[in-house]
Motif scaffolding. Structure first.
Motif, mmCIF file in Angstrom:
data_model
loop_
_atom_site.group_PDB
_atom_site.id
_atom_site.type_symbol
_atom_site.label_atom_id
_atom_site.label_comp_id
_atom_site.label_asym_id
_atom_site.label_seq_id
_atom_site.Cartn_x
_atom_site.Cartn_y
_atom_site.Cartn_z
ATOM 1 N N ILE A 126 0.836 -1.206 0.000
ATOM 2 C CA ILE A 126 0.000 0.000 0.000
ATOM 3 C C ILE A 126 0.867 1.250 0.000
ATOM 4 O O ILE A 126 0.641 2.191 -0.780
ATOM 5 C CB ILE A 126 -0.936 0.003 1.228
ATOM 6 N N LEU A 127 1.863 1.264 0.860
ATOM 7 C CA LEU A 127 2.733 2.440 0.962
ATOM 8 C C LEU A 127 3.464 2.705 -0.350
ATOM 9 O O LEU A 127 3.608 3.866 -0.767
ATOM 10 C CB LEU A 127 3.741 2.254 2.097
ATOM 11 N N GLU A 128 3.926 1.656 -1.005
ATOM 12 C CA GLU A 128 4.625 1.842 -2.275
ATOM 13 C C GLU A 128 3.699 2.437 -3.332
ATOM 14 O O GLU A 128 4.103 3.327 -4.096
ATOM 15 C CB GLU A 128 5.207 0.515 -2.759
ATOM 16 N N LYS A 129 2.471 1.968 -3.387
ATOM 17 C CA LYS A 129 1.506 2.525 -4.341
ATOM 18 C C LYS A 129 1.242 3.998 -4.043
ATOM 19 O O LYS A 129 1.174 4.828 -4.954
ATOM 20 C CB LYS A 129 0.202 1.734 -4.304
ATOM 21 N N GLN A 130 1.102 4.310 -2.769
ATOM 22 C CA GLN A 130 0.877 5.703 -2.378
ATOM 23 C C GLN A 130 2.067 6.576 -2.744
ATOM 24 O O GLN A 130 1.902 7.692 -3.255
ATOM 25 C CB GLN A 130 0.621 5.792 -0.872
ATOM 26 N N LEU A 131 3.264 6.078 -2.475
ATOM 27 C CA LEU A 131 4.463 6.859 -2.774
ATOM 28 C C LEU A 131 4.660 7.031 -4.275
ATOM 29 O O LEU A 131 5.109 8.088 -4.732
ATOM 30 C CB LEU A 131 5.690 6.188 -2.150
ATOM 31 N N GLU A 132 4.337 5.999 -5.042
ATOM 32 C CA GLU A 132 4.443 6.116 -6.499
ATOM 33 C C GLU A 132 3.491 7.187 -7.022
ATOM 34 O O GLU A 132 3.855 7.986 -7.907
ATOM 35 C CB GLU A 132 4.129 4.766 -7.153
ATOM 36 N N HIS A 133 2.279 7.213 -6.491
ATOM 37 C CA HIS A 133 1.310 8.232 -6.903
ATOM 38 C C HIS A 133 1.807 9.625 -6.529
ATOM 39 O O HIS A 133 1.764 10.555 -7.350
ATOM 40 C CB HIS A 133 -0.038 7.963 -6.245
ATOM 41 N N LEU A 134 2.303 9.767 -5.301
ATOM 42 C CA LEU A 134 2.816 11.062 -4.856
ATOM 43 C C LEU A 134 4.016 11.482 -5.693
ATOM 44 O O LEU A 134 4.143 12.654 -6.072
ATOM 45 C CB LEU A 134 3.187 10.993 -3.376
ATOM 46 N N LEU A 135 4.905 10.545 -5.982
ATOM 47 C CA LEU A 135 6.073 10.853 -6.806
ATOM 48 C C LEU A 135 5.650 11.436 -8.143
ATOM 49 O O LEU A 135 6.206 12.452 -8.604
ATOM 50 C CB LEU A 135 6.905 9.587 -7.015
ATOM 51 N N ASN A 136 4.668 10.833 -8.774
ATOM 52 C CA ASN A 136 4.214 11.340 -10.068
ATOM 53 C C ASN A 136 3.544 12.707 -9.950
ATOM 54 O O ASN A 136 3.668 13.542 -10.847
ATOM 55 C CB ASN A 136 3.273 10.327 -10.724
ATOM 56 N N GLN A 137 2.864 12.953 -8.854
ATOM 57 C CA GLN A 137 2.282 14.278 -8.620
ATOM 58 C C GLN A 137 3.383 15.331 -8.522
ATOM 59 O O GLN A 137 3.262 16.425 -9.094
ATOM 60 C CB GLN A 137 1.462 14.278 -7.329
ATOM 61 N N VAL A 138 4.438 15.017 -7.774
ATOM 62 C CA VAL A 138 5.534 15.974 -7.602
ATOM 63 C C VAL A 138 6.290 16.166 -8.911
ATOM 64 O O VAL A 138 6.709 17.284 -9.248
ATOM 65 C CB VAL A 138 6.477 15.510 -6.466
ATOM 66 N N LEU A 139 6.449 15.088 -9.682
ATOM 67 C CA LEU A 139 7.088 15.222 -10.994
ATOM 68 C C LEU A 139 6.275 16.136 -11.905
ATOM 69 O O LEU A 139 6.845 16.924 -12.672
ATOM 70 C CB LEU A 139 7.248 13.845 -11.635
ATOM 71 N N LEU A 179 11.445 5.094 -2.484
ATOM 72 C CA LEU A 179 10.765 3.952 -3.094
ATOM 73 C C LEU A 179 11.759 2.862 -3.477
ATOM 74 O O LEU A 179 11.525 1.668 -3.232
ATOM 75 C CB LEU A 179 10.015 4.420 -4.346
ATOM 76 N N GLU A 180 12.844 3.263 -4.070
ATOM 77 C CA GLU A 180 13.877 2.327 -4.504
ATOM 78 C C GLU A 180 14.428 1.550 -3.306
ATOM 79 O O GLU A 180 14.662 0.339 -3.379
ATOM 80 C CB GLU A 180 14.994 3.111 -5.195
ATOM 81 N N ARG A 181 14.622 2.260 -2.207
ATOM 82 C CA ARG A 181 15.142 1.638 -0.988
ATOM 83 C C ARG A 181 14.156 0.602 -0.437
ATOM 84 O O ARG A 181 14.531 -0.515 -0.075
ATOM 85 C CB ARG A 181 15.415 2.727 0.054
ATOM 86 N N LEU A 182 12.884 0.983 -0.389
ATOM 87 C CA LEU A 182 11.859 0.062 0.098
ATOM 88 C C LEU A 182 11.767 -1.180 -0.783
ATOM 89 O O LEU A 182 11.691 -2.314 -0.290
ATOM 90 C CB LEU A 182 10.501 0.767 0.137
ATOM 91 N N GLN A 183 11.776 -0.971 -2.080
ATOM 92 C CA GLN A 183 11.645 -2.095 -3.012
ATOM 93 C C GLN A 183 12.860 -3.013 -2.965
ATOM 94 O O GLN A 183 12.737 -4.231 -3.106
ATOM 95 C CB GLN A 183 11.411 -1.557 -4.426
ATOM 96 N N HIS A 184 14.036 -2.436 -2.770
ATOM 97 C CA HIS A 184 15.250 -3.234 -2.701
ATOM 98 C C HIS A 184 15.324 -4.040 -1.409
ATOM 99 O O HIS A 184 15.665 -5.229 -1.410
ATOM 100 C CB HIS A 184 16.481 -2.330 -2.814
ATOM 101 N N ASP A 185 14.985 -3.401 -0.289
ATOM 102 C CA ASP A 185 15.183 -4.033 1.013
ATOM 103 C C ASP A 185 14.105 -5.048 1.363
ATOM 104 O O ASP A 185 14.307 -5.866 2.268
ATOM 105 C CB ASP A 185 15.244 -2.963 2.111
ATOM 106 N N ARG A 186 12.974 -5.014 0.664
ATOM 107 C CA ARG A 186 11.891 -5.927 1.036
ATOM 108 C C ARG A 186 12.316 -7.392 0.918
ATOM 109 O O ARG A 186 11.823 -8.241 1.659
ATOM 110 C CB ARG A 186 10.633 -5.632 0.224
ATOM 111 N N LYS A 187 13.213 -7.698 0.031
ATOM 112 C CA LYS A 187 13.656 -9.096 -0.102
ATOM 113 C C LYS A 187 14.522 -9.511 1.079
ATOM 114 O O LYS A 187 14.759 -10.705 1.297
ATOM 115 C CB LYS A 187 14.404 -9.298 -1.416
ATOM 116 N N THR A 188 14.982 -8.533 1.857
ATOM 117 C CA THR A 188 15.769 -8.835 3.054
ATOM 118 C C THR A 188 14.878 -8.990 4.272
ATOM 119 O O THR A 188 14.977 -9.975 5.011
ATOM 120 C CB THR A 188 16.801 -7.718 3.315
#
Length: 449
Positions: A126-139, A179-188
């Motif tokens: 959920i957080l990743e989806k929210q952050l992706e949406h916010l990222l695109n808004q800021v872009l 976002l990149e950090r969250l996506q990378h670390d989730r496998k850990t």
């Protein structure tokens, strides 16, 4: 009356979101435990530890809606045990044969830890989806205002011109890294935990490692090298990543609060008739959403400290810190989700006062581009000599309230090498925004999906 603002009928949407409350509901927690028991039964049946028929029935009966919540709740009080009442409730739903194989070879922490990991994984989705949406808004904002000159500020003072889009692009780039950090670390940190009584898997004899590995695979979780009952670095890692991402949101909110100051008034979090800034001062247009966001971020950051505290464990099990994770990790996700949602609202409704941005840019009557004048003059008299000359002229203009151009034109040390037309061109802030536009384009290219 609610015991927490997260559950308050009045304030729950300021401190959590409906979607995240569902992830951490009592039913969802119980379902996560049931899912773990199903995964365990299937792994044990595959490896010949329990009958296949028992595993099949356990899977068929593992539905949280069939669990008597009152029975489990009262059982917690009587047993002082976090899982035993649930085991009993689930066992009652199954036949004696199948029920007898529920929780086979496991310890309580295996199920509660892994169940919590399942909930955190859902929360991070959920957080990743929210952050992706916010990222695109800021872009979007960065692209729209990439060439709009604005006063850059260092040490709370005007520095050199930037563009408003450059400011937004800095936020966007940071959000992208979050976002990149969250996506990378989730496998850990999204790993299963199964080890039995003291983590040794002794209860499963020679089948322990195979069952553990299949248990994790069945849940789509990483397989640990060794039991992590008392190794809480994964959860500290998770809480740190969440806190870092939340701090980005907090930085954004704080900057908007400052840019909305009456004396600056360049950006406003949004206003429509009906929004009230004060119960006593009708004129107020307070940045109350951003203040709420920043309050939430403080809660997230404060809770993240518990992740580090919980890393100090005693022996092979230490429940004193283990159970704090049930509270602080869910609260971090709930509160952060609300903060992101509110920041998305701010980005949607933001008002950019371009006239005020222009006014503030020209507030120092040319002093904001003194660096450019210094560097250009330095071509003739050297950089350090030019700094001394322009320093004296800039301070005179500031102290006497004189237009910087007038002071420069009256200084023969300047005019002998630089004519008036060139000075007027150099004092245009819009001509001294450096590579702002290019950097905005680079950020958009990198993170736009």
């Amino acid at each position: 009356m609610a015991s927490s603002l997260i559950n308050s009928e009045l304030f729950k949407d300021q401190y959590s979101t409906k979607e995240m409350r569902t992830v951490f509901s009592g039913r969802a927690q119980i379902q996560s435990w049931l899912d773990c028991w199903v995964a365990l039964a299937k792994a044990e049946a595959k490896n010949g530890v329990i009958p296949e028929s028992a595993a099949e029935e356990i899977a068929q009966k593992a539905h949280a809606e069939d669990i008597d919540m009152d029975y489990v709740r009262e059982g917690f009080k009587k047993t002082s045990h976090p899982l035993m009442p649930q085991i009993r409730a689930f066992t009652k739903l199954c036949s004696p044969e199948a029920g007898g194989y529920i929780h086979w070879g496991a310890t309580t922490q295996d199920i509660t830890d892994t169940g919590m990991i399942l909930q955190l994984r859902n929360a991070q989705d959920i957080l990743e989806k929210q952050l992706e949406h916010l990222l695109n808004q800021v872009l979007d904002k960065a692209e729209k205002y990439k060439a709009l000159p604005e006063a850059g500020r260092t040490h709370a003072q005007h520095a050199v011109p930037i563009t408003l889009g450059y400011k937004f692009a800095i936020w966007a780039d940071e959000l992208g890294r979050d976002l990149e950090r969250l996506q990378h670390d989730r496998k850990t940190y999204f790993a299963g935990n199964f080890g039995g009584a003291a983590g040794t898997l002794a209860s499963l004899f020679d089948k322990g490692i195979a069952v553990r590995n299949d248990f994790c695979k069945n849940l789509g979780l990483a397989i640990p090298t060794i039991t992590w009952h008392v190794s809480r670095d994964r959860l500290a890692n998770f809480s740190s990543d969440i806190a870092i991402a939340a701090s980005t949101i907090g930085k954004m909110a704080n900057e908007i609060i400052n840019l909305q100051r009456t004396e600056i008034e360049e950006v406003e979090e949004g206003f429509q008739m009906g929004k009230v800034g004060s119960s006593t001062m009708p004129q107020k247009r307070n940045p109350m959403i951003c203040e709420n966001i920043y309050a939430n971020v403080r809660l997230v950051k404060n809770n993240a400290n518990l992740g580090l505290e919980a890393m100090v464990q005693e022996h092979e099990r230490d429940m004193s810190f283990w159970q704090t994770e049930w509270m602080y990790l869910s609260e971090m996700c709930l509160v952060f989700s609300a903060a992101i949602k509110m920041m998305s609202q701010v980005m949607d409704q933001m008002i950019v006062h371009e006239d005020n941005i222009k006014r503030n840019l020209n507030m120092t009557h040319g002093l904001i581009v003194s660096e450019r004048v210094m560097l250009d003059l330095g071509r003739y008299i050297g950089r350090q000599n030019a700094h001394e000359v322009i320093y004296e002229d800039a301070q005179k203009a500031f102290n006497d309230g004189i237009d910087f151009l007038d002071v420069l034109l009256a200084d023969e040390r300047v005019t002998k090498d630089v004519d008036e037309a060139t000075l007027r061109e150099m004092l245009d802030p819009a001509r001294y925004v450096g590579s702002c536009v290019q950097m905005v384009d680079d950020v958009v290219k990198k993170w736009r999906k």
